[in-house]
Design an enzyme around this catalytic site. Structure first.
Site, short mmCIF file in Angstrom:
data_model
loop_
_atom_site.label_atom_id
_atom_site.label_comp_id
_atom_site.label_asym_id
_atom_site.label_seq_id
_atom_site.Cartn_x
_atom_site.Cartn_y
_atom_site.Cartn_z
N ARG A 46 -14.90 13.64 -2.09
CA ARG A 46 -13.47 13.89 -2.88
C ARG A 46 -13.00 14.59 -2.02
O ARG A 46 -11.98 14.09 -1.24
CB ARG A 46 -13.11 14.21 -3.91
CG ARG A 46 -11.46 14.19 -4.20
CD ARG A 46 -11.27 14.54 -5.67
NE ARG A 46 -12.17 15.13 -6.56
CZ ARG A 46 -12.03 16.21 -6.08
NH1 ARG A 46 -11.29 17.09 -5.67
NH2 ARG A 46 -13.03 17.03 -7.54
N TYR A 98 8.05 -3.99 0.29
CA TYR A 98 7.00 -4.10 -0.79
C TYR A 98 7.83 -4.14 -2.87
O TYR A 98 7.71 -2.91 -2.74
CB TYR A 98 6.12 -4.10 -0.70
CG TYR A 98 4.68 -4.60 -1.37
CD1 TYR A 98 4.62 -5.65 -1.43
CD2 TYR A 98 3.90 -3.25 -1.89
CE1 TYR A 98 3.20 -5.93 -2.69
CE2 TYR A 98 2.22 -3.13 -2.79
CZ TYR A 98 2.36 -4.89 -3.08
OH TYR A 98 1.90 -4.88 -3.90
N ASP A 170 6.36 3.15 6.66
CA ASP A 170 5.22 2.29 6.35
C ASP A 170 4.92 1.20 7.85
O ASP A 170 5.75 -0.03 8.09
CB ASP A 170 6.25 1.24 5.25
CG ASP A 170 4.71 0.73 4.72
OD1 ASP A 170 3.54 0.73 5.48
OD2 ASP A 170 4.52 0.03 3.13
N LYS A 195 -5.05 -4.18 4.91
CA LYS A 195 -3.81 -5.47 5.84
C LYS A 195 -5.02 -6.03 7.14
O LYS A 195 -5.80 -5.74 7.85
CB LYS A 195 -2.69 -5.46 6.41
CG LYS A 195 -2.16 -5.20 4.42
CD LYS A 195 -2.13 -6.45 3.51
CE LYS A 195 -1.83 -6.38 1.85
NZ LYS A 195 -1.58 -5.17 1.37
O1 P1T Z 1 -1.69 -2.94 -1.69
P1 P1T Z 1 -2.21 -1.76 -1.52
O2 P1T Z 1 -3.24 -1.12 -0.09
O3 P1T Z 1 -1.80 -0.46 -2.89
O4 P1T Z 1 -0.85 -1.41 -0.29
C1 P1T Z 1 0.52 -1.05 -0.81
C2 P1T Z 1 0.96 -1.94 0.51
C3 P1T Z 1 2.06 -1.30 0.92
N1 P1T Z 1 2.97 -1.43 2.21
C4 P1T Z 1 3.20 -2.67 2.64
C5 P1T Z 1 4.34 -3.18 3.56
C6 P1T Z 1 2.20 -3.62 1.96
O5 P1T Z 1 2.93 -4.36 2.25
C7 P1T Z 1 1.55 -3.37 0.67
C8 P1T Z 1 0.66 -4.10 -0.34
N2 P1T Z 1 1.14 -6.16 0.01
C9 P1T Z 1 0.70 -7.00 -0.41
C10 P1T Z 1 -0.22 -7.00 -1.38
C11 P1T Z 1 1.32 -8.15 -0.02
O6 P1T Z 1 1.14 -9.23 -0.15
O7 P1T Z 1 2.22 -7.99 0.22
#
Ligand code: P1T
Length: 379
Positions: A46, A98, A170, A195
């Protein structure tokens, strides 16, 4: 070292034991100690794991930071930033973001006494009117998800610096291939590494990158204390993904442009949201702060026809109807019922997330096949 070289070699070294070119997957929770505290740099996974360290070093390199931190998801990374705050603190956030981030802010951290202002940040001067002595964080998503608005990072950083407020960006949609927020004055860069950084739709992960030791120490403390870390196998996969980030992004941008231009001419399509268009309201800023315009495109059907929109996403064959984005394969989403369903309808519609809005994550397939797929689906 330039960017393309950094994706492959940035802050990386060959394995000390056998010279393995890729870091071994250290699938271990713990590390032998010769005497209490007598270890070789790692005590418990961790707190740290060598495969994760290799990835965190790569994160720092590609974003021009000094410290990288890897988390179990993008939202876990955002959660760690929010834990820098205390009750009574205020946050100014982009109003188009998001849906999961919005949900974390309003359904979790508002309950802990943090106040959020959701603001259209296209004009940085507007942010200043929301600042008071309690303002501790400015949260920027650019390009925004899903409306593809562009926020001027440099101008926002000038405001955050003047008032000694942390600026977090972000950078999920742009990736460091297109823009490097730390160089533009941001304090923290965040990614849903799920992503484009991972790039193959096979890992959920988050990343934070900073350039200042004190902030890195505070975030590392939270990472270790709260414990939302990613495992070594996932670290390996994202490290592998980053090595092709630059060539994938180049193709995402080419295909994104082709798709945006095709949709823009289609008689059944009303609005196309893509920052590469000269008449996009923030095109000039996009051109100045981004190397290209990315692979994300959103659009609405003529007359905001919901049924037409649903028919299109159901008809698509190469584009898969699914949540998420940034993988090699093309995806289509319906934000109002999927990624942004957690934003109340009234709030959604204020920022343009109407019922006919479709969001495309344009992949790296052949452009002709993607256009043909859209053509048959839209009719
Ligand atoms: O899904 P996660 O890895 O927890 O990330 C969250 C997140 C944060 N910021 C942005 C700009 C994002 O697009 C996302 C996650 N978005 C999707 C799952 C989506 O389909 O838009």
């Amino acid at each position: 070292m330039k960017f393309n070289t950094k994706t492959i070699h940035g802050n990386q070294e060959h394995d000390k034991a056998y010279g393995a070119v890729m870091p071994p997957i250290y699938q271990t929770t713990t590390y032998a100690q010769s005497t209490p505290g007598g270890h070789k740099g790692y005590e418990y996974s961790r707190s740290g794991n060598p495969t994760r360290t290799a990835l965190e070093n790569s994160f720092a390199s590609i974003e021009n930071g000094t410290h990288g931190l890897a988390f179990a998801s993008g939202l876990a990374a955002i959660d760690a930033i929010m834990k820098l705050l205390k009750p009574g603190d205020e946050v100014i956030s982009t109003n188009d973001l998001y849906g999961g981030t919005y949900r974390l802010f309003t359904k979790i951290f508002e309950g802990f006494g943090i106040k959020f202002h959701f603001v259209g940040m296209e004009n940085a001067a507007k942010i200043e009117s929301y600042i008071n002595k309690n303002t501790k964080l400015i949260w920027v998503e650019t390009p925004t998800n899903p409306m593809m608005n562009i926020i001027d990072i440099k101008a926002t950083a000038a405001v955050s610096k003047k008032h000694k407020i942390i600026l977090a960006v972000d950078n999920t949609f742009a990736t460091p291939y297109l823009q490097q927020p730390l160089d533009l004055g941001a304090d923290i860069v965040m990614h849903s590494a799920t992503k484009y950084l991972g790039g193959h739709s096979d890992v959920v992960m988050g990343a934070l990158i900073v350039k200042e030791k004190d902030l890195a120490d505070r975030l590392y403390f939270i990472q270790n204390a709260s414990g939302a870390v990613c495992g070594p196998q996932d670290s390996f996969l994202v490290l592998r993904g980053i090595k092709t980030l630059h060539i994938r992004m180049q193709r995402h941008c080419e295909n994104g442009k082709a798709v945006a231009e095709y949709l823009n001419k289609h008689p059944k399509i009303e609005n196309v949201y893509w920052p590469g268009f000269e008449n996009h309201p923030n095109h000039a800023i996009a051109k100045a702060q981004m190397k290209d315009f990315g692979g994300m495109v959103s659009f609405t059907t003529k007359g905001n026809n919901y049924k037409e929109a649903i028919k299109i996403v159901e008809n698509l064959k190469i584009f898969t109807l699914a949540e998420s984005l940034g993988g090699v394969e093309s995806l289509a989403g319906h934000p109002a019922s999927m990624t942004h369903a957690s934003i109340p309808k009234e709030e959604r519609e204020k920022i343009g997330i109407v019922d006919s809005l479709i969001r495309l994550s344009v992949g790296i397939e052949d452009e002709e096949d993607l256009i043909a797929d859209l053509k048959q689906a839209i009719g």
